[in-house]
Design a protein around this motif. Structure first.
Motif, mmCIF file in Angstrom:
data_model
loop_
_atom_site.group_PDB
_atom_site.id
_atom_site.type_symbol
_atom_site.label_atom_id
_atom_site.label_comp_id
_atom_site.label_asym_id
_atom_site.label_seq_id
_atom_site.Cartn_x
_atom_site.Cartn_y
_atom_site.Cartn_z
ATOM 1 N N ALA A 1 -24.061 4.602 -15.978
ATOM 2 C CA ALA A 1 -25.274 5.313 -16.426
ATOM 3 C C ALA A 1 -24.929 6.725 -16.896
ATOM 4 C CB ALA A 1 -26.293 5.381 -15.278
ATOM 5 N N LEU A 2 -24.079 7.399 -16.138
ATOM 6 C CA LEU A 2 -23.712 8.778 -16.503
ATOM 7 C C LEU A 2 -22.936 8.807 -17.813
ATOM 8 C CD1 LEU A 2 -22.677 10.328 -13.034
ATOM 9 C CD2 LEU A 2 -24.901 10.447 -14.201
ATOM 10 N N THR A 3 -22.045 7.819 -17.985
ATOM 11 C CA THR A 3 -21.246 7.763 -19.210
ATOM 12 C C THR A 3 -22.143 7.646 -20.439
ATOM 13 O OG1 THR A 3 -19.423 6.779 -18.011
ATOM 14 C CG2 THR A 3 -19.402 6.498 -20.401
ATOM 15 N N THR A 4 -23.180 6.806 -20.325
ATOM 16 C CA THR A 4 -24.137 6.670 -21.431
ATOM 17 C C THR A 4 -24.752 8.025 -21.784
ATOM 18 O OG1 THR A 4 -24.711 4.466 -20.636
ATOM 19 C CG2 THR A 4 -26.275 5.517 -22.154
ATOM 20 N N LEU A 5 -25.160 8.759 -20.744
ATOM 21 C CA LEU A 5 -25.846 10.039 -20.977
ATOM 22 C C LEU A 5 -24.884 11.102 -21.504
ATOM 23 C CD1 LEU A 5 -28.040 9.874 -17.771
ATOM 24 C CD2 LEU A 5 -28.848 9.619 -20.140
ATOM 25 N N ILE A 6 -23.630 11.018 -21.092
ATOM 26 C CA ILE A 6 -22.621 11.958 -21.619
ATOM 27 C C ILE A 6 -22.399 11.662 -23.099
ATOM 28 C CG2 ILE A 6 -20.174 12.581 -21.524
ATOM 29 C CD1 ILE A 6 -20.453 12.095 -18.397
ATOM 30 N N GLN A 7 -22.338 10.352 -23.433
ATOM 31 C CA GLN A 7 -22.160 9.992 -24.844
ATOM 32 C C GLN A 7 -23.358 10.421 -25.682
ATOM 33 O OE1 GLN A 7 -21.331 5.822 -24.386
ATOM 34 N NE2 GLN A 7 -19.122 6.142 -24.153
ATOM 35 N N GLU A 8 -24.526 10.399 -25.079
ATOM 36 C CA GLU A 8 -25.734 10.853 -25.796
ATOM 37 C C GLU A 8 -25.817 12.374 -25.888
ATOM 38 O OE1 GLU A 8 -29.048 9.189 -23.704
ATOM 39 O OE2 GLU A 8 -28.582 7.130 -24.291
ATOM 40 N N GLY A 9 -24.943 13.066 -25.140
ATOM 41 C CA GLY A 9 -24.939 14.534 -25.201
ATOM 42 C C GLY A 9 -25.923 15.185 -24.235
ATOM 43 N N LEU A 10 -26.561 14.389 -23.367
ATOM 44 C CA LEU A 10 -27.537 14.959 -22.426
ATOM 45 C C LEU A 10 -26.864 15.550 -21.196
ATOM 46 C CD1 LEU A 10 -30.421 12.327 -22.499
ATOM 47 C CD2 LEU A 10 -30.479 14.663 -23.384
ATOM 48 N N LEU A 11 -25.718 15.004 -20.825
ATOM 49 C CA LEU A 11 -24.966 15.519 -19.680
ATOM 50 C C LEU A 11 -23.571 15.904 -20.152
ATOM 51 C CD1 LEU A 11 -25.762 12.871 -16.879
ATOM 52 C CD2 LEU A 11 -26.896 15.074 -17.270
ATOM 53 N N ARG A 12 -22.950 16.811 -19.398
ATOM 54 C CA ARG A 12 -21.544 17.087 -19.667
ATOM 55 C C ARG A 12 -20.841 17.265 -18.335
ATOM 56 N NH1 ARG A 12 -20.862 22.639 -19.055
ATOM 57 N NH2 ARG A 12 -22.919 23.527 -18.735
#
Lengths: 250, 250
Positions: A60-71
């Protein structure tokens, strides 16, 4: 946050659990509950709170990192990304274009004026040039894919950089030119930040209403031998770009 | 500047020559011809331009230094003073009160609120406290003899500073209390600067019209062990206080 509870997960839903977790985090970010720079709990804690495996959480986190929402910051954790650009120009004598490049932000530059001019008296005084002298006046608009972010007026001493009015500043950077092509040693600057109401011409360039608040930056840049080389007035679209300083107490 | 010519001096006038020189410089500053941070020519050059002795020139400069219009920086020269306060809070993790004290500026603090509260969710997230928890909410107005300059909202973790709501912040500083009374090691902060339109309550406190541009500063402060201890929203009256950074390129 106690709101990150396993209650949000529906194991009977047709949507995969990792996708439900991503969506839950996405909505917390969208609602402002998890603001920019918020640091998420550690992965083991978060996985336990959600009642899922670390593998599912990481997906789940990887998806959000790829979307640029998390780093993820090595050794510090996972953070919510800021939606505005945050250059460190209040803290380091880098230029906007250098900060954009460091952050991987693609900008385009439109040169609105590049000519020799007799500068206004206060600017002549700060540049230590005689009245009636001629300096480069360079007016540029920097934009990202979201629109214009900064309008820059630079005044440069041409006795220190003869012929600089012939440079194509659509691609060349000003500091890069002064340091590279002219071999000048830029050493120090004074930058002053304040909030201003956008006048009509500034507002029009930045796609704002006249009178909207804009971040104003005034700068005088000095060479290693203490001579002033450049003066600038910069107006920044605060909705698209916020000046950030990461500071240490000691 | 070629405008600093001996033509301004009238040797037959009843006004002493040093007083004529002071007045000439005063009017150049007032007109903006010599702006804030303008560096005057060296004393020998200036005395020669004016056709007066260095002693006469120095007497004129001393008057203007005593009036606060000029300041001398050892080894760098004589500069026109800025008429706005210029703290370096974008560059160093000092506080406004520390910068005021360093610059010899007298400020008064009015405490508008000092109580325990359940913080808004985004602030709870940035402070890493559970929802429904209680933090100190401290609202202060800082003023100089020219009027209010900054409105500060601080949210402080009370688990790290129990009983802090009993401190009298009319006289005590927040960082001073956290470091002194509670022995906390304040280590780092993220500060973000932007221009905002003043909302009604902020405008009223700063004696501005609603919608006037104000400098907005958001801050999260961290301890040496990386825990967030304090969050703040600060609104600054840009006409009275401008944030300045003195930066080095290398």
């Amino acid at each position: 946050m106690s709101t990150t509870s396993s209650a949000a997960i529906n194991r009977d839903a047709p949507v995969a659990i990792h996708a439900q977790i991503s969506e839950g985090i996405r909505s917390r970010i969208a609602s402002g509950e998890w603001p920019a720079h918020y640091r998420l709990k550690s992965e083991p804690e978060l996985a336990q709170d959600l009642g899922v495996s670390r593998g599912t959480l990481r997906r789940a986190l990887t998806t959000l990192i790829q979307e640029g929402l998390l780093r993820q910051v090595r050794g510090r954790g996972t953070f919510v990304t800021s939606t505005t650009i945050e250059p460190a120009i209040a803290q380091r004598l880098s230029t906007l274009s250098e900060d954009f490049a460091n952050q991987g932000i693609v900008t385009t530059t439109t040169v609105l004026e590049c000519s020799l001019t007799d500068p206004p008296r206060p600017i002549a005084a700060l540049l230590d040039v005689p009245a009636g002298g001629s300096v480069l006046k360079l007016v540029r608009l920097r934009s990202t894919d979201r629109g214009p972010v900064a309008l820059l007026f630079n005044y440069v001493r041409t006795d220190l950089a003869p012929g600089i009015e012939g440079v194509d500043f659509t691609t060349a950077s000003l500091f890069g030119t002064l340091e590279g092509a002219y071999g000048l040693k830029i050493d120090a600057a004074r930058r002053t930040f304040s909030a201003q109401a956008a006048e009509a011409d500034v507002a029009a360039q930045l796609n704002l209403e006249t009178g909207s608040p804009v971040q104003y930056l005034q700068q005088v840049t000095y060479l290693a031998d203490d001579r002033p080389v450049e003066y600038s007035d910069v107006w920044i679209h605060s909705g698209r770009l916020q000046v950030t300083s990461l500071l240490s107490r000691r």
